[in-house]
Design a protein around this motif. Structure first.
Motif, PDB file in Angstrom:
ATOM      1  N   ASP A 274       1.425   0.113  11.007  1.00 17.22           N
ATOM      2  CA  ASP A 274       1.652   1.383  10.314  1.00 17.22           C
ATOM      3  C   ASP A 274       0.500   1.725   9.378  1.00 17.22           C
ATOM      4  O   ASP A 274       0.095   2.894   9.261  1.00 17.22           O
ATOM      5  CB  ASP A 274       2.964   1.320   9.532  1.00 17.22           C
ATOM      6  N   LEU A 275      -0.016   0.732   8.695  1.00 16.89           N
ATOM      7  CA  LEU A 275      -1.106   0.982   7.752  1.00 16.89           C
ATOM      8  C   LEU A 275      -2.366   1.488   8.457  1.00 16.89           C
ATOM      9  O   LEU A 275      -3.136   2.252   7.879  1.00 16.89           O
ATOM     10  CB  LEU A 275      -1.437  -0.306   6.981  1.00 16.89           C
ATOM     11  N   THR A 276      -2.577   1.071   9.694  1.00 12.19           N
ATOM     12  CA  THR A 276      -3.777   1.481  10.429  1.00 12.19           C
ATOM     13  C   THR A 276      -3.507   2.632  11.383  1.00 12.19           C
ATOM     14  O   THR A 276      -4.388   2.991  12.177  1.00 12.19           O
ATOM     15  CB  THR A 276      -4.340   0.278  11.216  1.00 12.19           C
ATOM     16  N   ASP A 277      -2.327   3.220  11.305  1.00  8.19           N
ATOM     17  CA  ASP A 277      -1.956   4.350  12.160  1.00  8.19           C
ATOM     18  C   ASP A 277      -2.286   5.654  11.426  1.00  8.19           C
ATOM     19  O   ASP A 277      -1.737   5.914  10.352  1.00  8.19           O
ATOM     20  CB  ASP A 277      -0.463   4.284  12.485  1.00  8.19           C
ATOM     21  N   PRO A 278      -3.161   6.494  11.982  1.00 14.77           N
ATOM     22  CA  PRO A 278      -3.515   7.751  11.304  1.00 14.77           C
ATOM     23  C   PRO A 278      -2.306   8.631  11.011  1.00 14.77           C
ATOM     24  O   PRO A 278      -2.326   9.414  10.060  1.00 14.77           O
ATOM     25  CB  PRO A 278      -4.457   8.436  12.300  1.00 14.77           C
ATOM     26  N   ALA A 279      -1.238   8.487  11.792  1.00 13.71           N
ATOM     27  CA  ALA A 279      -0.053   9.313  11.566  1.00 13.71           C
ATOM     28  C   ALA A 279       0.608   9.005  10.239  1.00 13.71           C
ATOM     29  O   ALA A 279       1.347   9.836   9.690  1.00 13.71           O
ATOM     30  CB  ALA A 279       0.950   9.113  12.711  1.00 13.71           C
ATOM     31  N   PHE A 280       0.371   7.797   9.687  1.00 13.99           N
ATOM     32  CA  PHE A 280       1.006   7.391   8.422  1.00 13.99           C
ATOM     33  C   PHE A 280       0.005   7.353   7.275  1.00 13.99           C
ATOM     34  O   PHE A 280       0.225   6.700   6.266  1.00 13.99           O
ATOM     35  CB  PHE A 280       1.664   6.016   8.575  1.00 13.99           C
ATOM     36  N   ARG A 281      -1.110   8.085   7.454  1.00 10.95           N
ATOM     37  CA  ARG A 281      -2.160   8.071   6.431  1.00 10.95           C
ATOM     38  C   ARG A 281      -1.623   8.442   5.047  1.00 10.95           C
ATOM     39  O   ARG A 281      -2.025   7.861   4.028  1.00 10.95           O
ATOM     40  CB  ARG A 281      -3.279   9.036   6.829  1.00 10.95           C
ATOM     41  N   ALA A 282      -0.707   9.425   5.003  1.00 10.22           N
ATOM     42  CA  ALA A 282      -0.212   9.917   3.713  1.00 10.22           C
ATOM     43  C   ALA A 282       0.968   9.109   3.183  1.00 10.22           C
ATOM     44  O   ALA A 282       1.454   9.358   2.077  1.00 10.22           O
ATOM     45  CB  ALA A 282       0.192  11.386   3.836  1.00 10.22           C
ATOM     46  N   THR A 283       1.462   8.155   3.943  1.00 12.62           N
ATOM     47  CA  THR A 283       2.606   7.359   3.506  1.00 12.62           C
ATOM     48  C   THR A 283       2.142   6.274   2.552  1.00 12.62           C
ATOM     49  O   THR A 283       1.257   5.483   2.896  1.00 12.62           O
ATOM     50  CB  THR A 283       3.302   6.703   4.718  1.00 12.62           C
ATOM     51  N   PRO A 284       2.703   6.206   1.341  1.00 15.78           N
ATOM     52  CA  PRO A 284       2.261   5.192   0.376  1.00 15.78           C
ATOM     53  C   PRO A 284       2.435   3.775   0.919  1.00 15.78           C
ATOM     54  O   PRO A 284       3.349   3.501   1.705  1.00 15.78           O
ATOM     55  CB  PRO A 284       3.174   5.439  -0.833  1.00 15.78           C
ATOM     56  N   GLN A 318     -10.477   0.657   5.388  1.00 15.85           N
ATOM     57  CA  GLN A 318     -11.483   0.316   6.395  1.00 15.85           C
ATOM     58  C   GLN A 318     -11.051   0.769   7.788  1.00 15.85           C
ATOM     59  O   GLN A 318     -11.867   1.289   8.561  1.00 15.85           O
ATOM     60  CB  GLN A 318     -11.695  -1.206   6.387  1.00 15.85           C
ATOM     61  N   ALA A 319      -9.767   0.598   8.105  1.00 12.18           N
ATOM     62  CA  ALA A 319      -9.293   0.937   9.453  1.00 12.18           C
ATOM     63  C   ALA A 319      -9.314   2.443   9.709  1.00 12.18           C
ATOM     64  O   ALA A 319      -9.573   2.880  10.839  1.00 12.18           O
ATOM     65  CB  ALA A 319      -7.874   0.394   9.643  1.00 12.18           C
ATOM     66  N   LEU A 320      -9.011   3.227   8.670  1.00  8.25           N
ATOM     67  CA  LEU A 320      -8.896   4.672   8.848  1.00  8.25           C
ATOM     68  C   LEU A 320     -10.181   5.417   8.545  1.00  8.25           C
ATOM     69  O   LEU A 320     -10.222   6.645   8.632  1.00  8.25           O
ATOM     70  CB  LEU A 320      -7.768   5.222   7.973  1.00  8.25           C
ATOM     71  N   HIS A 321     -11.226   4.681   8.222  1.00  5.46           N
ATOM     72  CA  HIS A 321     -12.490   5.326   7.832  1.00  5.46           C
ATOM     73  C   HIS A 321     -13.005   6.224   8.947  1.00  5.46           C
ATOM     74  O   HIS A 321     -13.519   7.328   8.694  1.00  5.46           O
ATOM     75  CB  HIS A 321     -13.544   4.265   7.486  1.00  5.46           C
ATOM     76  N   GLY A 322     -12.865   5.783  10.197  1.00  2.00           N
ATOM     77  CA  GLY A 322     -13.398   6.584  11.309  1.00  2.00           C
ATOM     78  C   GLY A 322     -12.475   7.660  11.818  1.00  2.00           C
ATOM     79  O   GLY A 322     -12.788   8.362  12.770  1.00  2.00           O
TER      80      GLY A 322
END
Length: 324
Positions: A274-284, A318-322
């Motif tokens: 979940d932490l590396t899923d772009p769909a949950f970017r805004a989820t704390p 780091q995972a969502l940087h790209g």
């Protein structure tokens, strides 16, 4: 929509269709010898849905004979479990001296590591195939023979539950995002694992060791289904299966980890996805942690750093940087 690859025989010259189909099924499942009385002008269609490590492929084709030989297994074995939901047509499979017949809305199970011969009849034959790496299924290798060739109805029970999911999934992939693929693959894997546990639970006539392994499979599936529950502990697991906590620990003595450590590892893996899923970017981060059974943020951060060598926040960044 989900990423999928489509094949239609009419897009290939008639003289090349059958050879193309043989090669295609070799990539979709495993290399096989195929024969058909319709080979001169073979007609078939297939959609391959990419669900991460899992592949689902609805297909329609003219009658075929499939053979996977020991020689082909030695040459190439992807070590996958295959299930087919037969929608129309009929078939029979042979493993050594054992034969199983199939009719519409039966489930056929085989393994790329076992030799077999399958005869399909009906024009056309329509089915939904599923390919799952054996490593993802909680099935000891010496138990595979008990599952392969089992007669399973897709009209009721665990077989029906899996069949309804596959039917709905393949009917329309438009509502799903490409990133939903691995999530749906996890659902398919869990449903198949549950079906296998159901098949293996054959009653008291099974040897005690087989009953013990079957119970262990059920418990592993139960843990996966209840990871969200913060009260999931060895005590509650034992109570749900009407066994003592000490017996539960004995069941897992031969596993690679304790019950509590298995729960923690699976929760951390789910939180990491979940932490590396772009769909949950805004989820704390603390919301994701609580969702997977870590109500205390400090406990989650400490366990995450121990497992992955970094904090949840740094790993996410780091995972969502790209993906910006």
């Amino acid at each position: 929509m989900l990423h999928e690859t489509v094949f239609r025989s009419e897009d290939v010259p008639a003289a090349d269709r059958f050879d193309y189909w043989v090669e295609l099924l070799g990539r979709t499942h495993a290399p096989m010898e195929l024969r058909s009385d319709c080979a001169d002008d073979f007609r078939a269609s297939q959609r391959v849905l990419d669900l991460g490590a899992v592949t689902v492929w609805p297909a329609t084709f003219q009658p075929l004979t499939f053979r996977r030989t020991p020689k082909l297994i030695r040459r190439s074995d992807p070590e996958t479990c295959h299930l087919s939901l037969l929608v129309s047509g009929a078939g029979a499979s042979v493993w050594g001296h054992r034969e199983t017949e199939y009719k519409p809305y039966d489930l056929h199970i085989n393994s790329s590591s076992m030799a077999y011969e399958i005869h399909s009849t009906g024009d056309p034959v329509t089915m939904v195939g599923v390919e799952i790496p054996m490593a993802l299924l909680p099935l000891p290798r010496d138990m595979a023979g008990r599952v392969v060739g089992a007669s399973v109805s897709a009209r009721e029970g665990m077989g029906g539950l899996l069949a309804r999911f596959l039917t709905q999934l393949t009917a329309d992939t438009a509502p799903y995002l490409p990133s939903d693929g691995p999530r749906l693959g996890t659902v398919v894997t869990d449903l198949v694992a549950g079906l296998f546990s159901h098949i293996l639970e054959a009653g008291d006539f099974l040897p005690p060791e087989t009953q013990r392994r079957t119970l262990t499979l059920r418990i592993k599936a139960f843990i996966r289904e209840h990871l969200h529950d913060p009260h999931l502990t060895p005590t509650t697991i034992a109570a749900a299966h009407h066994i003592s906590t000490s017996y539960l620990h004995r069941l897992f003595r031969d596993e690679d980890t304790t019950v509590a450590a298995r729960i923690r590892r699976l929760r951390l893996e789910a939180a990491r996805r979940d932490l590396t899923d772009p769909a949950f970017r805004a989820t704390p981060v603390h919301t994701i942690a609580a969702r997977w059974g870590f109500p205390r943020a400090t406990d989650f951060s400490r366990a995450y750093r121990t497992a992955y060598g970094t904090t949840p926040t740094d790993h996410r960044r780091q995972a969502l940087h790209g993906h910006r």
